[in-house]
Design a protein around this motif. Structure first.
Motif, PDB file in Angstrom:
ATOM      1  N   THR A  99      20.102 -30.077 -58.664  1.00 31.34           N
ATOM      2  CA  THR A  99      19.087 -31.127 -58.681  1.00 31.34           C
ATOM      3  C   THR A  99      19.539 -32.315 -57.843  1.00 31.34           C
ATOM      4  O   THR A  99      20.688 -32.758 -57.940  1.00 31.34           O
ATOM      5  CB  THR A  99      18.797 -31.570 -60.130  1.00 31.34           C
ATOM      6  OG1 THR A  99      18.278 -30.439 -60.848  1.00 31.34           O
ATOM      7  CG2 THR A  99      17.767 -32.695 -60.171  1.00 31.34           C
TER       8      THR A  99
ATOM      9  N   SER B 219      16.459 -28.789 -55.746  1.00 31.61           N
ATOM     10  CA  SER B 219      15.306 -29.294 -56.488  1.00 31.61           C
ATOM     11  C   SER B 219      15.374 -30.812 -56.428  1.00 31.61           C
ATOM     12  O   SER B 219      16.101 -31.436 -57.203  1.00 31.61           O
ATOM     13  CB  SER B 219      15.363 -28.796 -57.940  1.00 31.61           C
ATOM     14  OG  SER B 219      14.428 -29.498 -58.732  1.00 31.61           O
TER      15      SER B 219
ATOM     16  N   SER C 211      15.323 -26.395 -64.485  1.00 32.26           N
ATOM     17  CA  SER C 211      15.843 -25.588 -63.373  1.00 32.26           C
ATOM     18  C   SER C 211      17.202 -24.970 -63.684  1.00 32.26           C
ATOM     19  O   SER C 211      17.654 -24.073 -62.973  1.00 32.26           O
ATOM     20  CB  SER C 211      15.964 -26.448 -62.109  1.00 32.26           C
ATOM     21  OG  SER C 211      16.891 -27.490 -62.317  1.00 32.26           O
TER      22      SER C 211
ATOM     23  N   GLY D 245       7.776 -26.137 -61.979  1.00 26.61           N
ATOM     24  CA  GLY D 245       8.637 -26.014 -60.809  1.00 26.61           C
ATOM     25  C   GLY D 245       8.058 -24.979 -59.856  1.00 26.61           C
ATOM     26  O   GLY D 245       8.116 -23.779 -60.103  1.00 26.61           O
TER      27      GLY D 245
END
Lengths: 708, 95
Positions: free
Chosen positions: A155, A179, A197, A299
């Motif tokens: 992330t 992400s 995620s 997502g």
């Protein structure tokens, strides 16, 4: 400032869709001859190359813009429709395509121009050779220090700094799925995305400039990790880029053994190179979270080969990017626009892309035009919201600056003709083409637009479907709404395309439910023609084939052809100070199709009264218009809610329509349903308002109302 | 449409609202609104903006009642920014 009843004149804007419907047809604007003469897509033959009979092989033209390690054997695999796979068998690396090949051919050519918000700070020009060095060194750090490997998720919570594309491209080099969470979002929002995620590493910055102030950003990392931990996801390492290496801009302490300054680690990786991992075309490149209608962000998983080919192709033909252009997209990389049209598309084409750190009107409304003049920007890309703001703060500012745009793109919302004309006349000085685009996070790239040299512009309309895209408008029953009918419906894309997202990360059922089940007639079909993509946007198609997009269709009530958003009706009700909660629902009506009923609960200590119901009704009418006046205002002691507090609109919609309320045992307050049902239905019976028995389709509509 | 950026800008403005709250309750209200901006669907942003404006309005009145001109000025500035953004983003009707 207004009295205590709320901010005067600040009613929720309900009528965007209605305004759009009532826009008159506008005149065409031809592209300037100077633009046509140099355009990438100036030969009408391109339109023939992308006709439906050439689908899906037409997209080879986009894929050929990339360098492949291995050529694909199947252009489109529909065997697990609608989980479509593009360029199957092909292998490539996105980082190689955006950096290495340009660094080899033109090492000194500028790749990124970073413009700090403070005008006293120097711009930073990063060449392709320099970008390659930075990406390699950071990829080595990610692999050897952070332990990241192909397929891992990481992330990023980063603002508009050049380290963001460096980080993205370093991840892509390793086959790590990035992400990125918009830098302005809270730590909590970042944390929930970390958890969803399954990221073990967070990459962030210490601070950045926004509106002239250094913002403490690292503080959000701690909040993010706490939220992620609450949701069951532990983060092992936090890598912190410093806005000014060697100086820490945050007040937040670094956690020993967990938080690391990137600029302190990087010297160990100086000069290291990392071989780009040859990825299958279908390997995920990144996740991009987007809000859904359930309050749980989804997502969107984007592929490597199909996505990169699609953004390269649309950047070339629709944004008309040439390698020697200076291109500036004023969006944030934290959104799909930034991923596709700041980083991956422009860099795949080897152009110079501008990254501006701050807000467009800092320190004044002339800032964007000074940047354009100074850097020689010739392609400009922004949103209607930004255009409206710039127009407001400085309607004549563009005249003061000597810049020359050849193409200007808009993205994100429909643009009103009046604002379009200001953009064309003042910002573009009447000499630039405008490419109005329509698309979504889920789509990877443009869905509807004009090819700027070949299709004339029409203010307020995005244009026809883009190359290789075959849109259709369906009504609720799946009947095609003919063009030129003036009727609105749900715009769908009949065919898959390479840029479409692959699934909702970890939730394939949501992918099917939200985008494909509505108009699919045969769930076992492997023919793409049976799987129209439901965009969740309403639209009207003019006789010339151009689309006018009306906005999201979630929870829209269609009253006599007017599309009213339930949230907006509820917003209007909530401007009544006594109202605590509101839920607008549709009721089947044989004359008007649907009418609105609204349920409200009052703040503690207040008693329901006829006067209050009238006040709510009049307020809605005043804010939105007569069309939204509810047939009934039901004042209830509480709303049926889930345990997470979401109002169950389908339950009250079922009550109003005398339909089955379904299983309510899992609600936080199931007892309230019977109370409401008794109160509302007894009253309706007394008034002679009992509706006829619903058809199967109507019953299904009511049951699905507010669900997703 | 790719309207997620509107949620982002609203979140940033609500962060500013959080910094000008003067009571714990108002701070919580701002936090809830920010969470709504970050997670609710885009069509809910108008509602969030209206609520945020009502909150800044309330904050301003409280500061006036307390004679706190400094707090009032900060709160009014955030309210003005919210309103301008809401109008430009089509989330509010310009009146």
């Amino acid at each position: 400032m207004a009295e205590e009843q709320g901010p005067e004149g600040s009613e929720a804007q309900v009528s965007e869709a209605q305004i759009a419907v009532h826009w008159r047809e506008e005149e065409y604007y031809p592209p300037p001859a100077s633009f046509v003469g140099q355009a990438n897509a100036a030969d009408p033959a391109i339109l023939d190359r992308f006709t439906e009979d050439k689908f899906p092989d037409c997209f080879k033209e986009y894929a050929d813009l990339l360098t492949w390690d291995q050529t694909w054997h199947t252009t489109l695999d529909t065997s697990n429709a609608p989980f479509f796979r593009w360029f199957v068998g092909g292998r490539l690396n996105a980082s190689y395509n955006c950096v290495d090949r340009h660094a080899a051919a033109n090492p000194d050519k500028t790749a990124i121009i970073f413009v700090p918000e403070l005008e006293s700070d120097e711009d930073v020009h990063i060449s392709y050779a320099e970008l390659l060095r930075q990406v390699n060194e950071f990829a080595a750090l990610l692999r050897d220090f952070a332990g990241l490997k192909t397929g891992d998720r990481v992330t990023l919570h980063m603002p508009m700094v050049p380290e963001l594309p460096v980080t993205m491209l370093a991840c892509a080099r390793l086959g790590v799925i990035h992400s990125e969470v918009f830098g302005g979002f809270s730590g909590a929002a970042c944390g929930s995305r970390i958890a969803d995620s399954g990221s073990h590493v967070l990459i962030t910055v210490d601070g950045y400039y926004r509106a002239g102030q250094m913002t403490d950003h690292k503080v959000k990392a701690d909040e993010a990790l706490a939220t992620a931990a609450k949701e069951g996801q532990e983060v092992d390492k936090v890598l912190v880029w410093r806005r000014r290496p060697g100086q820490y801009a945050s007040q937040t302490p670094m956690a020993d053994g967990r938080d690391f300054f990137v600029d302190e680690l990087l010297p160990q990786y100086a000069g290291k190179t990392v071989e780009p991992v040859s990825m299958p075309a279908e390997a995920p490149l990144f996740l991009m979270y987007t809000s859904g209608t359930t309050g749980r962000p989804k997502g969107c998983q984007h592929s490597t080969g199909g996505y990169l080919a699609y953004v390269a192709g649309t950047s070339k033909y629709y944004q008309d990017i040439h390698p020697d252009d200076v291109y500036w997209c004023m969006a944030d990389i934290g959104w799909i626009t930034g991923h596709s049209y700041i980083v991956y598309g422009p860099l795949a084409l080897g152009t110079a892309t501008v990254i501006y750190e701050g807000v467009p009107n800092y320190p004044d409304g002339g800032r964007p035009w000074r940047i354009a003049e100074k850097l020689g920007v010739n392609i400009f890309h922004t949103s209607p919201t930004a255009i409206r703001m710039l127009r407001k703060v400085g309607p004549e500012e563009p005249r003061k600056y000597n810049y020359h745009f050849k193409n200007m793109t808009t993205v994100g919302e429909p643009i009103e003709p009046e604002v379009w004309r200001w953009y064309y006349t003042e910002v573009g000085k009447g000499k630039a083409a405008i490419t109005d685009t329509w698309w979504q996070t889920e789509n990877g790239g443009f869905l509807g637009s004009t090819l700027p040299a070949l299709q004339p512009m029409k203010p307020g309309s995005c244009g026809p479907g883009v190359l290789g895209m075959f849109p259709v408008i369906y009504d609720e029953n799946g009947n095609e709404v003919p063009k030129g009918s003036g009727k609105a419906g749900n715009i769908c894309i009949r065919n898959p395309w390479p840029g479409i997202f692959q699934t909702v990360w970890g939730d394939p059922e949501r992918y099917l439910d939200t985008y494909y089940r509505k108009y699919n007639k045969n769930p076992d079909s492997t023919d793409w023609r049976d799987w129209p993509y439901f965009c969740n946007d309403g639209a009207v198609q003019a006789a010339d084939g151009y689309y006018r997009i009306l906005g999201r269709v979630d929870d829209v009530i269609n009253v006599a052809g007017h599309r009213l958003g339930t949230k907006e009706i509820e917003s209007a009700a909530l401007t009544v100070p006594e109202v605590a909660e509101a839920a607008a629902v549709p009721v089947i009506d044989d004359i008007r199709g649907r009418v609105v009923e609204i349920y409200v609960s009052l703040k503690p200590g207040l008693e329901p009264s006829e006067e209050m119901a009238v006040k709510v009704s009049k307020t809605i009418e005043a804010v939105i218009g007569k069309i939204a006046r509810p047939k009934n205002v039901w004042i209830v002691s509480d709303m049926p809610k889930t345990r997470s507090g979401k109002i169950m609109r389908r339950v009250v919609a079922s009550v109003s329509n005398f339909a089955d309320v379904g299983d309510v045992t899992t609600l936080a307050n199931p007892e309230i349903v019977e109370q409401i049902r008794h109160h509302v239905q007894a009253e309706k019976v007394a008034r002679g308002e009992v509706p006829r028995e619903l058809t199967e389709a109507e019953e299904a509509e009511i049951k699905a109302f507010g669900a997703e | 449409m790719t309207q997620q950026h509107l949620a982002g800008e609203l979140s940033v403005l609500l962060e500013r609202v959080q910094t000008v709250t003067t009571t714990e309750t108002a701070g919580q209200d701002a936090s809830i609104l920010r969470q709504a901006a970050e997670t609710e669907p885009v069509h809910a942003l108008g509602w969030v903006t209206v609520r945020a404006l009502a909150l800044t309005d309330r904050l301003c009145w409280d500061s006036l009642n307390l004679g706190d001109a400094g707090a009032f000025a900060r709160q009014a500035a955030v309210g003005a920014a919210l309103r301008e953004f809401g109008v430009c983003a089509g989330l509010l009707r310009d009146a």
